[in-house]
Structure formats: C-alpha cells, structure tokens
Design a protein around this motif. Structure first.
Motif, mmCIF file in Angstrom:
data_model
loop_
_atom_site.group_PDB
_atom_site.id
_atom_site.type_symbol
_atom_site.label_atom_id
_atom_site.label_comp_id
_atom_site.label_asym_id
_atom_site.label_seq_id
_atom_site.Cartn_x
_atom_site.Cartn_y
_atom_site.Cartn_z
ATOM 1 N N GLN A 1 0.763 -1.138 -0.162
ATOM 2 C CA GLN A 1 0.083 0.131 -0.064
ATOM 3 C C GLN A 1 0.968 1.282 -0.031
ATOM 4 O O GLN A 1 1.824 1.397 0.922
ATOM 5 N N THR A 2 0.482 2.211 -0.939
ATOM 6 C CA THR A 2 1.350 3.445 -1.031
ATOM 7 C C THR A 2 0.849 4.319 -0.042
ATOM 8 O O THR A 2 -0.356 4.377 0.583
ATOM 9 N N GLN B 1 -2.463 6.113 -0.836
ATOM 10 C CA GLN B 1 -3.480 4.935 -0.597
ATOM 11 C C GLN B 1 -3.963 4.872 0.780
ATOM 12 O O GLN B 1 -4.981 4.616 1.081
ATOM 13 N N VAL C 1 5.843 4.506 -8.418
ATOM 14 C CA VAL C 1 6.566 5.006 -6.983
ATOM 15 C C VAL C 1 6.596 6.312 -6.981
ATOM 16 O O VAL C 1 7.379 6.936 -7.856
#
Length: 301
Positions: free
Chosen positions: A152-153, A156, A169
């Motif tokens: 998960q970024t 997010q 990224v």
C-alpha cells in the motif's frame, strides 16, 4: 497465450476503452506475449534435466496452469471494464486479485523447483550450463520484484479508494508514460526491473548463442572456458543492472531521468563489465577448434 495475444490485438482495434491511462486490452496483450516467451524458454530448459525429470514436468505444468488462471482473470476483468491488479473495490474484485496473488506465488515456486533441478543436473557444456542457471536465478529475482508492487502506498493509506498497491513509485498509476511499454516518465516504475529480471531467462542463453555464432569468425570464442567466463561476467553485470533499476524505481526516479548517483553507479557497472570481459578474454586459449592443447611430454632421461 499466442491465441490470446491475437485476440488482444483485435481488442485494441475494436475496443477504444481506456483504463488507468492505457488502452484496456494492452495489459492482456503484454501478459500473453510475456507468457509465450517465458513458458517456451522454461520448456526448452526442461530438456536439460538429467535427474528428477518427472518432478520437472510437474513443475512446468504448474507454471503453465497458473499462467492460464491469471490470464483468465485479467481478460475477464478487461471484459468487465475493471482493473485486475490491486483492485479491492468490491469483495469480488478483491477475491479475484487474491487468487492472482496466489497463482503468482505458485508460479514462482514452480520456477524455483525447475531452477533447483537445473543446478542438480549434469550439463555437458560448461558455458551453456552457466547461462541456463544464471538466467533462471535472475528470472526468479525479477519475478520477485513484482511482490513489491502489492504494498500500500502512503497516498492510498491517506485516501482509501479500494486500490492497494501500484506499479509506480512517487506518482499515481496512469500518469505520463513511455510509448509501448507504458512505464512512467514522471516517477519510479517497478515494472522496469520486473521486466528486465524476468527476461534474463531468455537473454542470457541468447547472449551465449551469440558468442557461439561469433566463434565462427573469432577463434578465441571457440574456447569453452572463455565462453563460460564471459557468461559469468554477463550474469554479474545483469544482476548489477537489475539491482540498479530496482533501486532507481524505489527512489521514485523515472528511467529516462537518472540523477548523478544513478549515472555514477551505471558508470561503475560499465567499468566492471569492461574489466571483467577483458580478463575473461585473456585466459589461455586452446586450439582453433576450441579444445585445450595437450602439454608436450617430457623426454625420458
């Protein structure tokens, strides 16, 4: 997979839908072509097994079966107009992505089994054995990069949208990208090391075939020891490039806009490749037919 690639090309022509900044049929086309190359290469490698051939057959069959399951899900989601990767927007979408994650893990393990069997097999040609084994190991490393995409970024986490994971990224998926590949031009992209690593499976053995072909004109390359050393150099350089591309992607840096640190590291790799190649070519050379000459016998006193 070959048939599905043709179907995907037709889809690109007749279906103008766009998903995450790319034509919706682009993903099944890329995956189908990639699976064709991957499975054909793996099948070619299986012929070199000298022990546990039945286990190798089962491992290859598992790789093919899991690839089919993954492509069914990807194509089915395309037909629904939905994302296949990282999609947790509904329980059904999440279940499909979880199944894909499981199939990828099983596919990776199946390839690992084949790689282990190749290391345990006796392959007569030293350079060929080295090329196949290095290609298999680097292919596994490249496939493993794919697992980094499922994290998960921070964006997010801060703004939940049902999408967990990303190719890019530092920037959202679907932004400005390179033609054909779709790799991000504004941020890092983990698909780059993923692609480069997985296709070592084909590129390292192909490079050896190139050396063998050059041996027709360059007698030095007919020596199996020199070819084996050159393959080792290629493997080391390829591994370094794979690590460099992974580092670049994780730093959120686009491939086409490297910074000073990236260029310096690339320069070191190029220097190492030059020194390694020079050292490999300076090994004692055998006869023109590539075999090591016999030492002259000492006269008997």
């Amino acid at each position: 997979m070959a048939v599905l690639a043709v179907v995907s090309v037709v889809g690109l022509i007749v279906d103008d839908r766009v998903l995450v900044g790319a034509p919706i049929w682009a993903k099944p086309l890329k995956f189908a072509v990639s699976f064709v190359a991957y499975c054909l290469t793996l099948a070619w490698m299986l012929q070199f097994l000298t022990r546990r051939r039945k286990l190798g057959w089962w491992a290859g069959t598992v790789v093919a079966a899991t690839g089919v399951i993954e492509m069914v899900i990807i194509t089915g989601q395309v037909m629904r107009g939905k994302r296949s990767h990282f999609n947790h927007q509904t329980p059904f979408d999440a279940a499909l992505f979880n199944v894909m994650g499981l199939t990828v893990a099983v596919l990776w393990l199946g390839t690992l089994v084949v790689a282990v069997l190749l290391f345990r097999s006796t392959i007569a040609d030293r350079a060929g054995a080295r090329a196949i084994r290095i290609g298999a190991v680097l292919g596994l490393a490249g496939a493993g990069v794919g697992f980094l995409m499922t994290r998960q970024t921070p964006e997010q986490a801060a703004h939940p949208s049902g999408i967990v994971g990303a190719h890019s990224v530092g920037v959202p998926d679907g932004g400005p990208s390179m033609p054909l590949t779709g790799w991000s031009t504004t941020g890092g992209d983990l698909r780059i090391p993923h692609f480069v690593g997985m296709h070592a499976l084909q590129l390292i053995p192909l490079a050896l075939m190139g050396l063998v072909a050059l041996g027709v004109r360059i007698p030095r390359l007919r020596d199996e020891r020199i070819r084996a050393r050159l393959v080792a150099v290629m493997g080391a350089v390829y591994a370094a490039v794979l690590a460099l591309l992974t580092w670049q992607a994780l730093r959120g840096q686009p491939l086409i806009h490297p910074d000073g640190a990236m260029l310096a590291a690339a320069g070191l790799i190029a220097a190492g490749a030059t020194l390694g190649t020079t050292a490999a070519l300076r090994l004692p050379v055998g006869r023109s037919d590539g075999r090591t000459p016999e030492r002259p016998k000492q006269p008997v006193a």
